[in-house]
Design a protein around this motif. Structure first.
Motif, PDB file in Angstrom:
ATOM      1  N   ALA A 101       0.830  -1.206   0.000  1.00 58.97           N
ATOM      2  CA  ALA A 101       0.000   0.000   0.000  1.00 58.97           C
ATOM      3  C   ALA A 101       0.867   1.260   0.000  1.00 58.97           C
ATOM      4  N   VAL A 102       1.918   1.260   0.796  1.00 56.59           N
ATOM      5  CA  VAL A 102       2.820   2.418   0.833  1.00 56.59           C
ATOM      6  C   VAL A 102       3.498   2.596  -0.521  1.00 56.59           C
ATOM      7  N   SER A 103       4.021   1.506  -1.070  1.00 55.46           N
ATOM      8  CA  SER A 103       4.693   1.582  -2.374  1.00 55.46           C
ATOM      9  C   SER A 103       3.734   2.014  -3.470  1.00 55.46           C
ATOM     10  N   GLY A 104       2.527   1.457  -3.455  1.00 51.84           N
ATOM     11  CA  GLY A 104       1.544   1.825  -4.464  1.00 51.84           C
ATOM     12  C   GLY A 104       1.183   3.297  -4.403  1.00 51.84           C
ATOM     13  N   GLY A 105       1.005   3.814  -3.193  1.00 52.01           N
ATOM     14  CA  GLY A 105       0.707   5.233  -3.040  1.00 52.01           C
ATOM     15  C   GLY A 105       1.830   6.113  -3.543  1.00 52.01           C
ATOM     16  N   LEU A 106       3.061   5.740  -3.212  1.00 49.83           N
ATOM     17  CA  LEU A 106       4.205   6.536  -3.671  1.00 49.83           C
ATOM     18  C   LEU A 106       4.391   6.463  -5.178  1.00 49.83           C
ATOM     19  N   VAL A 107       4.229   5.280  -5.753  1.00 44.58           N
ATOM     20  CA  VAL A 107       4.387   5.127  -7.205  1.00 44.58           C
ATOM     21  C   VAL A 107       3.291   5.893  -7.940  1.00 44.58           C
ATOM     22  N   LEU A 108       2.061   5.828  -7.453  1.00 46.22           N
ATOM     23  CA  LEU A 108       0.978   6.580  -8.098  1.00 46.22           C
ATOM     24  C   LEU A 108       1.194   8.083  -7.966  1.00 46.22           C
ATOM     25  N   SER A 109       1.693   8.533  -6.821  1.00 47.24           N
ATOM     26  CA  SER A 109       1.994   9.961  -6.650  1.00 47.24           C
ATOM     27  C   SER A 109       3.098  10.402  -7.602  1.00 47.24           C
ATOM     28  N   TRP A 111       3.927   8.973 -10.436  1.00 50.16           N
ATOM     29  CA  TRP A 111       3.379   8.926 -11.784  1.00 50.16           C
ATOM     30  C   TRP A 111       2.539  10.169 -12.069  1.00 50.16           C
ATOM     31  N   GLY A 112       1.683  10.558 -11.120  1.00 46.25           N
ATOM     32  CA  GLY A 112       0.875  11.762 -11.296  1.00 46.25           C
ATOM     33  C   GLY A 112       1.730  13.005 -11.447  1.00 46.25           C
ATOM     34  N   LEU A 113       2.787  13.110 -10.656  1.00 42.90           N
ATOM     35  CA  LEU A 113       3.699  14.242 -10.761  1.00 42.90           C
ATOM     36  C   LEU A 113       4.377  14.280 -12.127  1.00 42.90           C
ATOM     37  N   LEU A 114       4.819  13.131 -12.602  1.00 44.68           N
ATOM     38  CA  LEU A 114       5.489  13.086 -13.906  1.00 44.68           C
ATOM     39  C   LEU A 114       4.514  13.428 -15.041  1.00 44.68           C
ATOM     40  N   VAL A 115       3.264  13.022 -14.926  1.00 47.60           N
ATOM     41  CA  VAL A 115       2.266  13.369 -15.942  1.00 47.60           C
ATOM     42  C   VAL A 115       2.034  14.872 -15.945  1.00 47.60           C
ATOM     43  N   LEU A 116       1.928  15.474 -14.763  1.00 45.28           N
ATOM     44  CA  LEU A 116       1.741  16.922 -14.690  1.00 45.28           C
ATOM     45  C   LEU A 116       2.945  17.674 -15.236  1.00 45.28           C
ATOM     46  N   LEU A 117       4.142  17.193 -14.950  1.00 45.09           N
ATOM     47  CA  LEU A 117       5.336  17.850 -15.472  1.00 45.09           C
ATOM     48  C   LEU A 117       5.444  17.709 -16.983  1.00 45.09           C
ATOM     49  N   ALA A 118       4.984  16.599 -17.531  1.00 43.38           N
ATOM     50  CA  ALA A 118       5.042  16.387 -18.977  1.00 43.38           C
ATOM     51  C   ALA A 118       4.050  17.297 -19.705  1.00 43.38           C
ATOM     52  N   GLU A 119       2.945  17.639 -19.073  1.00 49.23           N
ATOM     53  CA  GLU A 119       1.949  18.485 -19.714  1.00 49.23           C
ATOM     54  C   GLU A 119       2.319  19.957 -19.671  1.00 49.23           C
ATOM     55  N   CYS A 120       3.185  20.342 -18.784  1.00 46.38           N
ATOM     56  CA  CYS A 120       3.557  21.746 -18.631  1.00 46.38           C
ATOM     57  C   CYS A 120       4.626  22.101 -19.658  1.00 46.38           C
ATOM     58  N   PRO A 121       4.365  23.068 -20.558  1.00 47.35           N
ATOM     59  CA  PRO A 121       5.369  23.447 -21.559  1.00 47.35           C
ATOM     60  C   PRO A 121       6.624  24.021 -20.900  1.00 47.35           C
ATOM     61  N   ALA A 122       7.727  23.867 -21.559  1.00 42.91           N
ATOM     62  CA  ALA A 122       8.985  24.365 -21.040  1.00 42.91           C
ATOM     63  C   ALA A 122       8.926  25.878 -20.859  1.00 42.91           C
ATOM     64  N   GLY A 123       9.347  26.362 -19.701  1.00 43.94           N
ATOM     65  CA  GLY A 123       9.353  27.778 -19.438  1.00 43.94           C
ATOM     66  C   GLY A 123       8.081  28.330 -18.852  1.00 43.94           C
ATOM     67  N   HIS A 124       7.029  27.548 -18.787  1.00 44.16           N
ATOM     68  CA  HIS A 124       5.758  28.001 -18.221  1.00 44.16           C
ATOM     69  C   HIS A 124       5.572  27.376 -16.839  1.00 44.16           C
TER      70      HIS A 124
END
Length: 126
Positions: A101-109, A111-124
């Motif tokens: 449960a701890v690992s799953g929560g951290l991995v999902l968090s 993953w969500g962070l990486l998805v948000l960073l990928a959607e943000c254009p460079a410099g914005h």
């Protein structure tokens, strides 16, 4: 025999009541727990190498260490859960369920962070 006496006997190297197979199972479970506990070290190994003056490790192997850490964070509890289930170890079963449960929560968090960073254009700033 008191529980304290049994605990002392197990620490002194005596074979537990279940025999050598039980002792092997305990070692496998302990090894899987230590494998899971080593995940932060694997994850931060490239940063540690950079701090020690070897930035090539981060450049060349950073992704490999990251994938190994995520795989270990998910794999160790999953394998441990199966081993504890087959071995009939209830306490270890609960421990691996919490670890999962701890690992799953951290991995999902992550993953969500990486998805948000990928959607943000460079410099914005999103």
């Amino acid at each position: 025999m008191s529980s304290t006496r049994r605990a002392l006997d197990r620490r002194s190297g005596d074979v537990p009541p279940g025999g050598s197979a039980s002792s092997r199972l305990d070692r496998v479970i302990a090894g899987l727990v230590w494998w899971w506990r080593a995940v932060p070290l694997v994850l931060f190994a490239p940063l540690i190498a950079t701090a020690l003056g070897v930035p090539e490790v981060r450049d060349e192997f950073g992704r490999v260490f990251g994938l190994a850490a995520v795989g270990s964070a998910v794999g160790a509890p999953a394998v441990g859960f199966v081993v504890a289930l087959v071995g009939g170890r209830r306490q270890a079963l609960r421990r691996f369920a919490v670890m999962g449960a701890v690992s799953g929560g951290l991995v999902l968090s992550l993953w969500g962070l990486l998805v948000l960073l990928a959607e943000c254009p460079a410099g914005h700033h999103c």
